[in-house]
Design an enzyme around this catalytic site. Structure first.
Site: not given
Length: 456
Positions: A166-169, A206, A331
Site C-alpha cells: 500500500q506504500n508509495i515510497d 496506490h 504494533k
C-alpha cells in the site's frame, strides 16, 4: 507512512478489490495437512504480545515459515517508519503536521489530505503540494529497513510469490526488486500479461511517489529540481506536454486549449478511479488461483481500507485451503472479531523487531541462495570424492588378495599332490624291504649249491 496514507483510512480505497475473484474452474492444489500445520492453525485470531524465545506457538510458526515454498506479503505504512518516513495516524504523522503548519485549513480527517476533492480548494492544493515535496525529499534520503531487506531476501531464496504494498515510497526498488510501476522491460514488450505479471516482485496498489503525472493528459515525468521548488512554494507546475501541444496549435493557427494540465505525484487519491485496477485484479486472480502460496504475511498495516480487507480475505482463504497460515505483524490492534478464521496470529510488535527475532531463531533461513547452492555443491563434491576413494580402495584390495575360492581350491590340490607323492614313496620303500636285492640272492644261491663233479 505515506505509504498508506491511502491504506489506513476506513473509507473505500480507489482500488476496488471487489473485482478480484477466483475462477470457478480453478481448483486449489491439494496439500496434506500435517499434524504440525493443524496444531498451528486457529479458529480464532490469536494475539502474541511478546517475542518470547520459549513460546511454543512462535516456534511452530517459525518452523512452518522455514519450510514454506511460496509466500505472499502485504505491506503497509508501518514497515517504512524506521526509514524516517512519517506514517499517517501517529502523533508525529502527516495529519498532525498538517494541523500544526496549516491551522487555517479545516479537515475532519487525515484522509482529506489525499482526497481528489482537495483540487477544488486552492488553499488545500497549496498544502498538498508542500507536503508532497517534503514527503518526496524524505523518501529520497530514506534507506530500506530490515523489513524491506527481508522481503528482498525472500525473493533471493525463491520463496516470494508476490509482495503487494500500500506504500508509495518505492524503497523496495533500491534493493533490486522489480516494481509494477517501473518502466517496462523492453524484452517483455509484446509478451502475454501472464509473462509480464510474473516479472513483478512488488505490486504498488496506490501508485508511486517517485514520478509525476499530468492531471489532464496523464503523461508521466520524473521529478526535477525546478519542479521541486514549485512544490515547495505550494504550487503545482504546469505540464510541459500540454504546453508544447498548445504551442504547436498556436503555430498552426488553431485555437489553444484553455485547460492546461498540472503535475502532481503519480499516486492514486481517494475518490478517483485506479488506472491499473483491471490489471491488478487480473494479476491477483492469477496469484490466488495458480500461485500455490502456503504462507501469507501481513506487515505494518491496520487493515482499515475496505478494498485491502477484501484482498486479505481472498488470499487468506486460498492459503488456508492449501494448508498454510496467515500471520499479521503490526504494533497496533486491528480488532480481532472480524478476522476470526482468516488471520491465525497477530504479533504485536514492530516489523523490524520481528525480523531481528527471526534472524536469531532461524539463522539458516537467512543464508543467501548463493551460499546454500555453494554448500550443496561442496556436499555433492565431497560425496563423489568419498565414493571415488572407496572404489579405488576396493580395486587395490582385489589386486593384492586373489579371490578366496580359487585360493582354497589350489590349496587342496597341492595337499592332494603332496600326499600322493608321500604315498608312492612309502609304497616303494615297503617294496624295497620285502624284495631282496639281486646281489644277496646270488650269494645265497652260491652258498647252497652242491659240490661240483670235479671235486668228486
Amino acid at each position: 507512512m505515506v505509504s498508506l496514507l491511502l491504506s489506513q483510512s476506513s473509507r473505500e480505497s480507489s482500488f476496488d478489490e471487489s473485482d478480484v475473484s477466483v475462477s470457478s474452474r480453478s481448483t486449489p492444489q491439494k496439500v496434506s495437512n500435517t499434524s504440525s500445520r493443524k496444531d498451528v492453525r486457529t479458529e480464532r485470531l490469536h494475539v502474541i504480545k511478546e517475542l518470547d524465545t520459549n513460546d511454543e506457538k512462535l516456534l511452530q510458526i517459525n518452523r512452518l515459515l522455514n519450510k514454506s515454498r511460496k509466500i505472499i506479503v502485504l505491506t503497509g505504512a508501518g514497515i517504512s517508519c524506521n526509514a524516517g518516513i512519517p506514517d499517517f495516524r501517529s502523533s508525529s504523522g502527516l495529519y498532525q503536521m498538517v494541523k500544526k503548519e496549516f491551522p487555517e485549513i479545516s479537515m475532519r480527517s487525515g484522509q482529506e489530505m489525499f482526497d481528489i476533492s482537495l483540487f477544488r480548494d486552492e488553499l488545500k492544493i497549496s498544502m498538498f503540494a508542500t507536503f508532497m515535496e517534503r514527503l518526496h525529499s524524505s523518501v529520497k534520503l530514506a534507506q530500506p529497513t530490515k523489513t524491506h531487506k527481508f522481503i528482498a531476501h525472500l525473493k533471493n531464496r525463491n520463496k516470494l510469490l508476490r509482495c503487494y504494498t500500500q506504500n508509495i515510497d518505492g524503497l523496495e526498488e533500491n534493493l533490486g526488486l522489480e516494481m509494477s510501476t517501473s518502466e517496462q522491460d523492453p524484452n517483455l514488450i509484446g509478451t502475454s500479461f501472464n509473462a509480464r505479471w510474473k516479472n513483478y516482485d512488488v505490486v504498488q496498489l496506490h501508485g508511486d511517489l517517485g514520478t509525476l503525472a499530468c492531471t489532464r493528459c496523464f503523461h508521466v515525468f520524473p521529478w526535477n529540481r525546478y519542479w521541486c521548488r514549485s512544490f515547495r512554494r505550494g504550487e503545482l507546475p504546469a505540464c510541459p506536454q500540454c504546453e508544447e501541444k498548445n504551442w504547436k496549435r498556436c503555430q498552426e493557427g488553431k485555437r489553444q486549449i484553455d485547460n492546461t494540465g498540472c503535475l502532481r505525484p503519480n499516486i492514486v487519491l481517494y475518490g478517483e478511479n485506479h488506472p491499473s485496477s483491471e490489471s491488478i485484479a487480473q494479476g491477483l486472480n492469477l496469484d490466488i488461483s495458480r500461485g500455490r502460496s502456503d504462507f501469507f504475511i501481513i506487515m505494518g498495516t491496520s487493515l482499515k481500507v475496505d478494498g485491502i480487507r477484501k484482498v486479505v480475505r481472498q488470499i487468506a482463504k486460498q492459503v488456508h485451503e492449501r494448508g498454510g497460515i496467515v500471520l499479521l505483524i503490526n504494533k497496533t490492534s486491528i480488532g480481532d472479531s472480524s478476522w476470526h478464521g482468516l488471520i491465525d496470529y497477530h504479533i504485536l510488535t514492530d516489523c523490524d523487531s520481528w525480523v531481528t527475532y527471526l534472524q536469531e531463531q532461524l539463522p539458516d533461513f537467512f543464508k543467501s541462495q548463493e551460499t546454500i547452492d555453494r554448500q550443496k555443491l561442496l556436499k555433492r563434491e565431497s560425496s563423489e570424492l568419498r565414493k571415488k576413494r572407496a572404489a579405488e580402495q576396493l580395486a587395490k584390495t582385489h589386486v593384492k588378495t586373489p579371490p578366496a575360492t580359487p585360493k582354497r581350491v589350489k590349496s587342496e590340490q597341492e595337499e592332494v599332490t603332496k600326499n600322493g607323492i608321500q604315498s608312492v614313496k612309502k609304497r616303494l620303500l615297503n617294496i624295497s624291504n620285502e624284495v631282496p636285492s639281486k646281489k644277496s640272492k646270488m650269494s645265497e644261491v652260491q652258498v647252497d649249491l652242491p659240490p661240483t663233479h670235479t671235486n668228486i
